[in-house]
Design a protein around this motif. Sequence first.
Motif, PDB file in Angstrom:
ATOM      1  N   THR A 148       0.858  -1.180   0.000  1.00 19.28           N
ATOM      2  CA  THR A 148       0.000   0.000   0.000  1.00 19.28           C
ATOM      3  C   THR A 148       0.894   1.230   0.000  1.00 19.28           C
ATOM      4  OG1 THR A 148      -1.593  -1.183   1.358  1.00 19.28           O
ATOM      5  CG2 THR A 148      -1.852   1.188   1.252  1.00 19.28           C
ATOM      6  N   GLY A 149       0.456   2.295  -0.638  1.00 18.82           N
ATOM      7  CA  GLY A 149       1.272   3.502  -0.701  1.00 18.82           C
ATOM      8  C   GLY A 149       0.597   4.723  -0.120  1.00 18.82           C
ATOM      9  N   TRP A 150       1.403   5.570   0.495  1.00 21.14           N
ATOM     10  CA  TRP A 150       0.948   6.823   1.098  1.00 21.14           C
ATOM     11  C   TRP A 150       1.923   7.930   0.729  1.00 21.14           C
ATOM     12  CZ3 TRP A 150      -3.609   6.275   3.636  1.00 21.14           C
ATOM     13  CH2 TRP A 150      -3.936   4.997   4.109  1.00 21.14           C
ATOM     14  N   THR A 151       1.402   9.133   0.648  1.00 18.53           N
ATOM     15  CA  THR A 151       2.244  10.301   0.389  1.00 18.53           C
ATOM     16  C   THR A 151       2.190  11.228   1.587  1.00 18.53           C
ATOM     17  OG1 THR A 151       1.696  10.131  -1.951  1.00 18.53           O
ATOM     18  CG2 THR A 151       2.660  12.191  -1.230  1.00 18.53           C
ATOM     19  N   GLY A 152       3.351  11.735   1.988  1.00 19.83           N
ATOM     20  CA  GLY A 152       3.395  12.661   3.108  1.00 19.83           C
ATOM     21  C   GLY A 152       4.818  12.947   3.542  1.00 19.83           C
ATOM     22  N   ASP A 153       4.916  13.689   4.610  1.00 17.28           N
ATOM     23  CA  ASP A 153       6.183  14.157   5.157  1.00 17.28           C
ATOM     24  C   ASP A 153       6.591  13.280   6.338  1.00 17.28           C
ATOM     25  OD1 ASP A 153       8.261  15.580   6.386  1.00 17.28           O
ATOM     26  OD2 ASP A 153       7.350  17.518   5.945  1.00 17.28           O
ATOM     27  N   ALA A 154       7.799  12.745   6.305  1.00 20.78           N
ATOM     28  CA  ALA A 154       8.286  11.868   7.372  1.00 20.78           C
ATOM     29  C   ALA A 154       8.458  12.597   8.696  1.00 20.78           C
ATOM     30  CB  ALA A 154       9.611  11.234   6.961  1.00 20.78           C
ATOM     31  N   GLN A 155       8.466  13.915   8.666  1.00 11.17           N
ATOM     32  CA  GLN A 155       8.599  14.703   9.898  1.00 11.17           C
ATOM     33  C   GLN A 155       7.273  14.797  10.654  1.00 11.17           C
ATOM     34  OE1 GLN A 155      11.836  17.989   8.598  1.00 11.17           O
ATOM     35  NE2 GLN A 155      10.001  17.873   7.332  1.00 11.17           N
ATOM     36  N   GLU A 156       6.183  14.435   9.970  1.00  6.08           N
ATOM     37  CA  GLU A 156       4.857  14.482  10.582  1.00  6.08           C
ATOM     38  C   GLU A 156       3.968  13.477   9.843  1.00  6.08           C
ATOM     39  OE1 GLU A 156       1.479  17.781  11.727  1.00  6.08           O
ATOM     40  OE2 GLU A 156       3.407  18.460  10.949  1.00  6.08           O
ATOM     41  N   MET A 157       4.069  12.217  10.241  1.00  2.00           N
ATOM     42  CA  MET A 157       3.374  11.144   9.526  1.00  2.00           C
ATOM     43  C   MET A 157       1.891  11.115   9.867  1.00  2.00           C
ATOM     44  SD  MET A 157       5.981   7.974   9.436  1.00  2.00           S
ATOM     45  CE  MET A 157       7.718   8.255   9.687  1.00  2.00           C
ATOM     46  N   LEU A 158       1.110  10.641   8.915  1.00  4.17           N
ATOM     47  CA  LEU A 158      -0.338  10.598   9.061  1.00  4.17           C
ATOM     48  C   LEU A 158      -0.828   9.372   9.815  1.00  4.17           C
ATOM     49  CD1 LEU A 158      -1.214   8.286   6.745  1.00  4.17           C
ATOM     50  CD2 LEU A 158      -0.636  10.179   5.244  1.00  4.17           C
ATOM     51  N   PHE A 159       0.059   8.482  10.230  1.00  4.71           N
ATOM     52  CA  PHE A 159      -0.337   7.228  10.858  1.00  4.71           C
ATOM     53  C   PHE A 159      -0.601   7.373  12.349  1.00  4.71           C
ATOM     54  CE2 PHE A 159       2.791   6.126   7.462  1.00  4.71           C
ATOM     55  CZ  PHE A 159       1.861   5.664   6.540  1.00  4.71           C
ATOM     56  N   GLU A 160      -1.502   6.505  12.833  1.00  4.10           N
ATOM     57  CA  GLU A 160      -1.777   6.485  14.272  1.00  4.10           C
ATOM     58  C   GLU A 160      -0.619   5.817  15.015  1.00  4.10           C
ATOM     59  OE1 GLU A 160      -3.431   2.571  12.728  1.00  4.10           O
ATOM     60  OE2 GLU A 160      -3.341   4.617  11.975  1.00  4.10           O
ATOM     61  N   LYS A 161      -0.597   6.038  16.290  1.00  7.44           N
ATOM     62  CA  LYS A 161       0.435   5.472  17.170  1.00  7.44           C
ATOM     63  C   LYS A 161       0.361   3.936  17.130  1.00  7.44           C
ATOM     64  CE  LYS A 161       1.964   5.877  21.934  1.00  7.44           C
ATOM     65  NZ  LYS A 161       1.725   6.487  23.241  1.00  7.44           N
ATOM     66  N   ASN A 162       1.535   3.303  17.195  1.00  7.73           N
ATOM     67  CA  ASN A 162       1.654   1.839  17.312  1.00  7.73           C
ATOM     68  C   ASN A 162       1.032   1.081  16.140  1.00  7.73           C
ATOM     69  OD1 ASN A 162       2.803   2.410  19.813  1.00  7.73           O
ATOM     70  ND2 ASN A 162       0.930   1.988  20.933  1.00  7.73           N
ATOM     71  N   ARG A 163       1.082   1.629  14.948  1.00  7.46           N
ATOM     72  CA  ARG A 163       0.469   0.991  13.775  1.00  7.46           C
ATOM     73  C   ARG A 163       1.305  -0.164  13.219  1.00  7.46           C
ATOM     74  NH1 ARG A 163      -3.091   2.916   9.556  1.00  7.46           N
ATOM     75  NH2 ARG A 163      -2.596   2.043   7.503  1.00  7.46           N
ATOM     76  N   PHE A 164       2.637  -0.052  13.295  1.00  2.31           N
ATOM     77  CA  PHE A 164       3.520  -0.977  12.587  1.00  2.31           C
ATOM     78  C   PHE A 164       4.315  -1.873  13.532  1.00  2.31           C
ATOM     79  CE2 PHE A 164       3.024   2.806   9.933  1.00  2.31           C
ATOM     80  CZ  PHE A 164       2.526   2.228   8.775  1.00  2.31           C
ATOM     81  N   ASP A 165       4.631  -3.072  13.031  1.00  5.98           N
ATOM     82  CA  ASP A 165       5.526  -3.979  13.762  1.00  5.98           C
ATOM     83  C   ASP A 165       6.978  -3.559  13.592  1.00  5.98           C
ATOM     84  OD1 ASP A 165       3.584  -6.100  14.678  1.00  5.98           O
ATOM     85  OD2 ASP A 165       3.192  -6.143  12.525  1.00  5.98           O
ATOM     86  N   GLY A 166       7.265  -2.875  12.512  1.00  4.48           N
ATOM     87  CA  GLY A 166       8.617  -2.415  12.247  1.00  4.48           C
ATOM     88  C   GLY A 166       8.627  -1.426  11.103  1.00  4.48           C
ATOM     89  N   ALA A 167       9.745  -0.729  10.956  1.00  9.90           N
ATOM     90  CA  ALA A 167       9.899   0.265   9.890  1.00  9.90           C
ATOM     91  C   ALA A 167      11.356   0.311   9.475  1.00  9.90           C
ATOM     92  CB  ALA A 167       9.451   1.636  10.372  1.00  9.90           C
TER      93      ALA A 167
END
Length: 197
Positions: A101-120
């Motif tokens: 899945t793809g998203w566009t945005g700024d890594a300094q202020e991500m659009l994702f909620e807290k604790n969304r990913f297992d890793g990055a």
Amino acid sequence: MVLGALLGAALWWRKNPSAMPYWQRFFVELPHPGITRERLVEILEPRPKERLLEVGPGTGYYALTIAERLNGGRLEVFDLQREMVDHVLRRASERGLSNVTGWTGDAQEMLFEKNRFDGAYLTVVLGEIPDQDAALRELARVVKPGGRVVVGEIALDPHYVTFGSLRERAERAGLELDRRVGGGLAYFARFRVPLAA
């Protein structure tokens, strides 16, 4: 004279971090000595059913390899440039990968909620972000406690981040160093998001 101009341009680029433009995308497909796909798999340890994030995927040099290892899981790619995201999604579709899945945005202020990913992970990207501290804080926020954040760097990159500088910034962001592979000219460093006390 030409050498002086090239050095001047490289110095300006180093002091003015920015994302690689889409029209220069062929550079991200060149071999990455010391920070190979295999080495990323080794340190990231992607597992089936996980949800992982790649920041700054370029054209998918690493993304497709990681997505293939997430049987039943999902890779979400996040980039400042829509063209890069679309390129990765197109390549994933061509390879029959439906878990990207793809998203566009700024890594300094991500659009994702807290604790969304297992890793990055992000490779040869951190130095292109004007506020590296903010980006690392965001990664610590969107990755679950106990999850991992992997950063890859290579000295050939004009925005190269030394291991010492990365470690200092990551620790300020609340990340804990877990492991490192590679030397001073090319390395991957894995950090952990601390478990809640």
